[in-house]
Design a protein around this motif. Structure first.
Motif, PDB file in Angstrom:
ATOM      1  N   ILE A   1      44.363  57.494  38.132  1.00 54.31           N
ATOM      2  CA  ILE A   1      43.074  57.526  37.436  1.00 54.31           C
ATOM      3  C   ILE A   1      42.052  58.342  38.226  1.00 54.31           C
ATOM      4  N   GLY A   2      42.009  58.165  39.528  1.00 51.18           N
ATOM      5  CA  GLY A   2      41.043  58.891  40.357  1.00 51.18           C
ATOM      6  C   GLY A   2      41.216  60.396  40.274  1.00 51.18           C
ATOM      7  N   SER A   3      42.452  60.850  40.230  1.00 56.27           N
ATOM      8  CA  SER A   3      42.741  62.281  40.130  1.00 56.27           C
ATOM      9  C   SER A   3      42.245  62.845  38.803  1.00 56.27           C
TER      10      SER A   3
ATOM     11  N   ALA B   1      39.905  61.490  36.851  1.00 56.86           N
ATOM     12  CA  ALA B   1      38.441  61.398  36.848  1.00 56.86           C
ATOM     13  C   ALA B   1      37.836  62.594  37.580  1.00 56.86           C
ATOM     14  N   SER B   2      38.419  62.960  38.696  1.00 58.10           N
ATOM     15  CA  SER B   2      37.923  64.095  39.466  1.00 58.10           C
ATOM     16  C   SER B   2      38.060  65.395  38.671  1.00 58.10           C
ATOM     17  N   LEU B   3      39.214  65.606  38.059  1.00 57.57           N
ATOM     18  CA  LEU B   3      39.448  66.812  37.276  1.00 57.57           C
ATOM     19  C   LEU B   3      38.446  66.936  36.137  1.00 57.57           C
ATOM     20  N   LEU B   4      38.180  65.822  35.454  1.00 56.88           N
ATOM     21  CA  LEU B   4      37.287  65.835  34.302  1.00 56.88           C
ATOM     22  C   LEU B   4      35.818  65.630  34.664  1.00 56.88           C
ATOM     23  N   ALA B   5      35.532  65.511  35.961  1.00 53.07           N
ATOM     24  CA  ALA B   5      34.159  65.295  36.447  1.00 53.07           C
ATOM     25  C   ALA B   5      33.541  64.057  35.797  1.00 53.07           C
ATOM     26  N   MET B   6      34.317  62.961  35.764  1.00 54.73           N
ATOM     27  CA  MET B   6      33.870  61.695  35.194  1.00 54.73           C
ATOM     28  C   MET B   6      33.957  60.625  36.273  1.00 54.73           C
ATOM     29  N   ASP B   7      33.124  59.605  36.159  1.00 58.78           N
ATOM     30  CA  ASP B   7      33.326  58.480  37.064  1.00 58.78           C
ATOM     31  C   ASP B   7      34.462  57.623  36.499  1.00 58.78           C
ATOM     32  N   ARG B   8      35.066  56.824  37.358  1.00 58.48           N
ATOM     33  CA  ARG B   8      36.245  56.041  36.969  1.00 58.48           C
ATOM     34  C   ARG B   8      35.944  55.056  35.834  1.00 58.48           C
ATOM     35  N   THR B   9      34.759  54.482  35.841  1.00 59.57           N
ATOM     36  CA  THR B   9      34.391  53.519  34.803  1.00 59.57           C
ATOM     37  C   THR B   9      34.339  54.195  33.435  1.00 59.57           C
ATOM     38  N   THR B  10      33.724  55.368  33.372  1.00 62.81           N
ATOM     39  CA  THR B  10      33.634  56.114  32.118  1.00 62.81           C
ATOM     40  C   THR B  10      35.023  56.541  31.653  1.00 62.81           C
ATOM     41  N   LEU B  11      35.847  56.996  32.591  1.00 68.32           N
ATOM     42  CA  LEU B  11      37.206  57.389  32.245  1.00 68.32           C
ATOM     43  C   LEU B  11      37.994  56.199  31.708  1.00 68.32           C
ATOM     44  N   THR B  12      37.882  55.055  32.362  1.00 71.01           N
ATOM     45  CA  THR B  12      38.597  53.860  31.909  1.00 71.01           C
ATOM     46  C   THR B  12      38.204  53.506  30.479  1.00 71.01           C
ATOM     47  N   ALA B  13      36.920  53.611  30.163  1.00 75.41           N
ATOM     48  CA  ALA B  13      36.461  53.332  28.800  1.00 75.41           C
ATOM     49  C   ALA B  13      37.025  54.359  27.814  1.00 75.41           C
ATOM     50  N   ALA B  14      37.103  55.615  28.227  1.00 77.03           N
ATOM     51  CA  ALA B  14      37.622  56.670  27.348  1.00 77.03           C
ATOM     52  C   ALA B  14      39.126  56.525  27.112  1.00 77.03           C
ATOM     53  N   LEU B  15      39.820  55.918  28.065  1.00 77.90           N
ATOM     54  CA  LEU B  15      41.271  55.736  27.942  1.00 77.90           C
ATOM     55  C   LEU B  15      41.640  54.672  26.915  1.00 77.90           C
ATOM     56  N   LYS B  16      40.804  53.660  26.778  1.00 75.46           N
ATOM     57  CA  LYS B  16      41.143  52.494  25.949  1.00 75.46           C
ATOM     58  C   LYS B  16      41.528  52.839  24.506  1.00 75.46           C
TER      59      LYS B  16
ATOM     60  N   LYS C   1      53.923  52.693  44.384  1.00 79.73           N
ATOM     61  CA  LYS C   1      53.656  52.895  45.805  1.00 79.73           C
ATOM     62  C   LYS C   1      52.372  52.219  46.264  1.00 79.73           C
ATOM     63  N   ASP C   2      51.482  51.911  45.321  1.00 83.04           N
ATOM     64  CA  ASP C   2      50.197  51.286  45.641  1.00 83.04           C
ATOM     65  C   ASP C   2      49.746  50.492  44.425  1.00 83.04           C
ATOM     66  N   LYS C   3      49.979  49.209  44.427  1.00 84.82           N
ATOM     67  CA  LYS C   3      49.709  48.354  43.268  1.00 84.82           C
ATOM     68  C   LYS C   3      48.235  48.348  42.845  1.00 84.82           C
ATOM     69  N   ARG C   4      47.329  48.762  43.730  1.00 83.73           N
ATOM     70  CA  ARG C   4      45.902  48.816  43.389  1.00 83.73           C
ATOM     71  C   ARG C   4      45.587  50.020  42.515  1.00 83.73           C
ATOM     72  N   SER C   5      46.432  51.019  42.564  1.00 84.88           N
ATOM     73  CA  SER C   5      46.214  52.257  41.825  1.00 84.88           C
ATOM     74  C   SER C   5      46.931  52.206  40.475  1.00 84.88           C
ATOM     75  N   ARG C   6      46.383  52.919  39.494  1.00 86.29           N
ATOM     76  CA  ARG C   6      46.980  52.986  38.158  1.00 86.29           C
ATOM     77  C   ARG C   6      47.381  54.426  37.862  1.00 86.29           C
ATOM     78  N   LEU C   7      48.559  54.569  37.265  1.00 83.70           N
ATOM     79  CA  LEU C   7      49.058  55.882  36.869  1.00 83.70           C
ATOM     80  C   LEU C   7      48.977  56.026  35.358  1.00 83.70           C
ATOM     81  N   LEU C   8      48.664  57.230  34.924  1.00 87.18           N
ATOM     82  CA  LEU C   8      48.490  57.515  33.502  1.00 87.18           C
ATOM     83  C   LEU C   8      49.615  58.428  33.024  1.00 87.18           C
ATOM     84  N   SER C   9      50.212  58.075  31.896  1.00 86.63           N
ATOM     85  CA  SER C   9      51.306  58.881  31.335  1.00 86.63           C
ATOM     86  C   SER C   9      51.114  59.051  29.841  1.00 86.63           C
ATOM     87  N   LEU C  10      51.455  60.233  29.362  1.00 86.45           N
ATOM     88  CA  LEU C  10      51.500  60.454  27.927  1.00 86.45           C
ATOM     89  C   LEU C  10      52.743  59.770  27.361  1.00 86.45           C
ATOM     90  N   THR C  11      52.604  59.197  26.188  1.00 84.13           N
ATOM     91  CA  THR C  11      53.757  58.655  25.479  1.00 84.13           C
ATOM     92  C   THR C  11      54.358  59.788  24.632  1.00 84.13           C
TER      93      THR C  11
END
Length: 148
Positions: free
Chosen positions: A63-65, A67-82, A97-107
């Protein structure tokens, strides 16, 4: 009581005619409307298209990657993902590799929708390129990169 400050109307005209922020915002809104309209038959906005396209990678991004690419904060990105997740166009999963982090995949549905959207995006982009004239789009992108 203090006397109200009067700003000369000439200053308003100066800002209207020279403010880069105003001109970039107006152009961004016009471009967004153009692409929103073009992508509407697919049920996508230009922002959703950009978000889905940012996930089209060989490996799922965090998610952080994105958010950085799209110049969005993580909270805004999370809302846009829903809404895209509800439409089953993407998945959000813990990073093994890091349970605190979330990975995004296209279906598969997300990839199929992007495959339909790309020709629409290319058509609209070609129109904008024509409006900007020879090398206009590339010059504009380079100038905007200097500011960003």
């Amino acid at each position: 009581m203090s006397k109200p400050v009067e700003i000369p109307f000439e200053t308003t005209i100066l800002v209207r005619d020279t403010c880069l922020c105003l001109h970039v915002q107006r152009a961004a809104r016009a471009l967004a409307r153009r692409f929103d309209e073009a992508l509407r038959p697919l049920g996508l906005t230009n922002g959703q298209f950009s978000l889905l396209m940012s996930l089209n990678r060989p490996h799922p991004p965090a998610i952080g990657s994105v958010a950085s690419l799209l110049a969005m904060d993580r909270t805004t990105l999370t809302a846009a993902l829903k809404p895209l997740e509800r439409r089953e166009l993407l998945t959000i999963a813990p990073d093994p590799k890091d349970k605190r982090s979330r990975l995004l995949s296209l279906t598969a549905d997300g990839k199929a929708l992007l495959a339909q959207a790309v020709p629409i995006w290319k058509r609209e982009h070609a129109i904008v390129d024509t409006l900007l004239g020879p090398d206009g789009s590339e010059r504009l992108r380079n100038d905007l990169r200097q500011i960003a």
